[in-house]
Design a protein around this motif. Structure first.
Motif, mmCIF file in Angstrom:
data_model
loop_
_atom_site.group_PDB
_atom_site.id
_atom_site.type_symbol
_atom_site.label_atom_id
_atom_site.label_comp_id
_atom_site.label_asym_id
_atom_site.label_seq_id
_atom_site.Cartn_x
_atom_site.Cartn_y
_atom_site.Cartn_z
ATOM 1 N N ARG A 1 0.268 18.415 7.533
ATOM 2 C CA ARG A 1 0.359 17.811 6.446
ATOM 3 C C ARG A 1 -1.030 17.186 6.242
ATOM 4 O O ARG A 1 -1.830 17.494 6.816
ATOM 5 N N SER A 2 -0.869 17.545 4.706
ATOM 6 C CA SER A 2 -1.700 17.201 3.602
ATOM 7 C C SER A 2 -2.145 16.301 3.184
ATOM 8 O O SER A 2 -1.420 15.964 2.945
ATOM 9 N N PRO A 3 -2.822 14.683 3.886
ATOM 10 C CA PRO A 3 -3.071 13.708 3.006
ATOM 11 C C PRO A 3 -3.479 14.489 1.128
ATOM 12 O O PRO A 3 -4.458 14.841 0.809
ATOM 13 N N VAL A 4 -2.732 13.538 0.259
ATOM 14 C CA VAL A 4 -2.906 14.152 -1.278
ATOM 15 C C VAL A 4 -2.984 12.628 -1.979
ATOM 16 O O VAL A 4 -2.458 11.886 -1.510
ATOM 17 N N SER A 5 -4.358 12.420 -3.304
ATOM 18 C CA SER A 5 -3.901 11.434 -3.743
ATOM 19 C C SER A 5 -2.683 11.831 -5.215
ATOM 20 O O SER A 5 -3.077 12.744 -5.671
ATOM 21 N N VAL A 6 -1.321 11.488 -5.171
ATOM 22 C CA VAL A 6 -0.407 11.919 -6.088
ATOM 23 C C VAL A 6 -0.664 10.333 -7.248
ATOM 24 O O VAL A 6 0.608 10.030 -7.763
ATOM 25 N N GLY A 7 -1.317 9.748 -7.262
ATOM 26 C CA GLY A 7 -1.252 9.404 -8.352
ATOM 27 C C GLY A 7 -0.722 7.124 -8.302
ATOM 28 O O GLY A 7 0.093 6.925 -8.619
ATOM 29 N N VAL A 8 -0.977 7.681 -6.480
ATOM 30 C CA VAL A 8 -0.414 6.456 -6.203
ATOM 31 C C VAL A 8 -1.841 5.329 -5.424
ATOM 32 O O VAL A 8 -1.977 4.966 -4.380
ATOM 33 N N GLY A 9 -3.103 4.816 -6.345
ATOM 34 C CA GLY A 9 -4.321 4.146 -6.065
ATOM 35 C C GLY A 9 -5.435 5.515 -5.125
ATOM 36 O O GLY A 9 -6.314 5.257 -4.814
ATOM 37 N N GLU B 1 10.644 26.335 -0.849
ATOM 38 C CA GLU B 1 11.346 25.523 -1.057
ATOM 39 C C GLU B 1 11.037 24.368 0.124
ATOM 40 O O GLU B 1 11.669 23.588 -0.029
ATOM 41 N N LYS B 2 10.135 24.287 1.431
ATOM 42 C CA LYS B 2 9.666 24.640 2.204
ATOM 43 C C LYS B 2 9.235 23.035 1.766
ATOM 44 O O LYS B 2 9.079 22.221 2.823
ATOM 45 N N ASP B 3 7.772 23.225 0.493
ATOM 46 C CA ASP B 3 7.321 22.099 0.479
ATOM 47 C C ASP B 3 7.695 20.503 0.680
ATOM 48 O O ASP B 3 8.400 20.608 -0.446
ATOM 49 N N ARG B 4 7.083 19.492 1.184
ATOM 50 C CA ARG B 4 7.757 18.330 0.435
ATOM 51 C C ARG B 4 6.242 17.489 0.254
ATOM 52 O O ARG B 4 5.163 17.676 0.910
ATOM 53 N N LEU B 5 6.775 16.451 -0.183
ATOM 54 C CA LEU B 5 6.437 15.476 -1.185
ATOM 55 C C LEU B 5 6.115 13.782 -0.347
ATOM 56 O O LEU B 5 7.279 13.770 -1.063
ATOM 57 N N GLY B 6 5.361 13.819 0.918
ATOM 58 C CA GLY B 6 5.917 12.393 1.363
ATOM 59 C C GLY B 6 5.119 11.074 0.901
ATOM 60 O O GLY B 6 3.962 11.174 -0.029
ATOM 61 N N THR B 7 5.585 10.536 1.159
ATOM 62 C CA THR B 7 5.540 8.597 0.561
ATOM 63 C C THR B 7 5.637 8.028 2.076
ATOM 64 O O THR B 7 6.534 7.801 2.442
ATOM 65 N N GLU B 8 4.791 7.013 1.603
ATOM 66 C CA GLU B 8 3.787 6.089 3.059
ATOM 67 C C GLU B 8 4.290 4.708 2.263
ATOM 68 O O GLU B 8 2.858 4.548 2.000
ATOM 69 N N LEU B 9 5.213 3.811 2.480
ATOM 70 C CA LEU B 9 4.906 2.587 2.119
ATOM 71 C C LEU B 9 4.771 1.610 3.110
ATOM 72 O O LEU B 9 5.379 1.510 3.709
ATOM 73 N N GLY C 1 0.657 -0.908 0.094
ATOM 74 C CA GLY C 1 -0.207 -0.257 0.206
ATOM 75 C C GLY C 1 0.809 0.726 -0.025
ATOM 76 O O GLY C 1 2.099 1.032 0.489
ATOM 77 N N VAL C 2 0.769 2.155 -0.722
ATOM 78 C CA VAL C 2 1.161 3.200 -0.710
ATOM 79 C C VAL C 2 -0.421 4.787 -0.217
ATOM 80 O O VAL C 2 -1.191 4.667 -0.868
ATOM 81 N N ASP C 3 0.534 5.361 0.644
ATOM 82 C CA ASP C 3 -0.242 6.656 0.769
ATOM 83 C C ASP C 3 0.733 8.147 0.451
ATOM 84 O O ASP C 3 1.742 7.693 0.736
ATOM 85 N N GLY C 4 0.043 8.708 0.057
ATOM 86 C CA GLY C 4 0.586 10.545 -0.778
ATOM 87 C C GLY C 4 0.429 11.056 0.178
ATOM 88 O O GLY C 4 -1.222 11.681 0.874
ATOM 89 N N TYR C 5 1.370 12.183 0.863
ATOM 90 C CA TYR C 5 1.151 13.675 1.628
ATOM 91 C C TYR C 5 1.803 14.549 1.148
ATOM 92 O O TYR C 5 2.850 14.479 0.213
ATOM 93 N N VAL C 6 1.405 15.778 1.791
ATOM 94 C CA VAL C 6 2.441 16.537 1.121
ATOM 95 C C VAL C 6 2.665 17.261 2.481
ATOM 96 O O VAL C 6 1.710 17.440 3.494
ATOM 97 N N VAL D 1 -4.723 15.949 9.002
ATOM 98 C CA VAL D 1 -4.218 16.732 8.804
ATOM 99 C C VAL D 1 -4.156 17.860 8.026
ATOM 100 O O VAL D 1 -4.072 16.981 7.337
ATOM 101 N N GLY D 2 -4.979 18.754 8.235
ATOM 102 C CA GLY D 2 -4.447 20.036 7.085
ATOM 103 C C GLY D 2 -5.428 19.428 5.914
ATOM 104 O O GLY D 2 -4.899 19.829 5.009
#
Length: 201
Positions: free
Chosen positions: A103-111, A133-141, A91-96, A121-122
């Motif tokens: 921290r904001s959960p988003v769908s970034v093409g990972v299902g 520059e401080k924005d981070r695109l996160g993945t939780e596998l 499973g994969v979750d995406g967030y920014v 959150v957010g």
């Protein structure tokens, strides 16, 4: 303090493009019961999408492929579901993480998985994926290995990685290789332990 482990270079991914901000470590947590140790890292295994995730999503493919490669390196033989003695669910979750630290959960093409960890959150509309520059695109596998017969859980792990949005490791195959390699580093790991796996800049 969490132990720090060096992660081997991911070949051309870092050579092709530099990143002004360090990508940061991968945070890895794993759970394994002592009685399961003798059954791990051997036999046949089938890799599938975790329930609740869109199994047809093309964006899931690099993550499942990366997990399959790591499992093969550990000694498993990938096979079809009917022949497998164990099942690995991915499973994969995406967030920014924005410049405000939220921290904001988003769908970034990972299902489309946007629930679970951090889901409250957010939450908002119009997230700027190309932001400051401080924005981070996160993945939780997340990966769960269980017995094919009966479904008993043998091992579970998750790897959380949040590089800068403009990092070459933030998406796609390079992202999948980074989180999968970290997740299975020194497999199976210690039950309940969280470690940080360093990613080279």
């Amino acid at each position: 303090m969490k132990p720090m482990i060096s992660l081997s270079c991911l070949c051309a991914a870092l050579a092709l493009a530099g990143c002004a901000t360090p990508p940061g470590p991968v945070e890895v947590t794993r759970f394994v019961a002592p009685e399961s140790l003798a059954r791990l890292g051997q036999g046949t295994i089938f890799v599938e999408t975790m329930p609740g995730t869109d199994g047809d999503s093309l964006a899931m493919a690099p993550y499942k492929a990366a997990v399959a490669r790591e499992l093969a390196a550990l000694g498993y033989v990938e096979t079809d579901r009917a022949s497998a003695s164990q099942i690995a669910q991915v499973g994969v979750d995406g967030y920014v993480i924005g410049s405000n630290g939220r921290r904001s959960p988003v769908s970034v093409g990972v299902g489309g998985r946007t629930g679970g960890y951090g889901s409250g959150v957010g939450v908002g509309i119009g997230i700027n994926l190309g932001g400051g520059e401080k924005d981070r695109l996160g993945t939780e596998l997340s990966v769960r290995i269980s017995e094919a017969a009966g479904g008993a859980s043998l091992w579970e792990g998750r790897a959380d990685f949040s590089p800068p949005e403009d990092s070459p490791l933030a998406r796609g195959t390079a992202n999948a290789q980074t989180v999968a390699s970290a997740l299975f580093r020194e497999f199976p790991g210690n039950n309940g332990e969280t470690i940080e796996v360093k990613v080279p800049e």
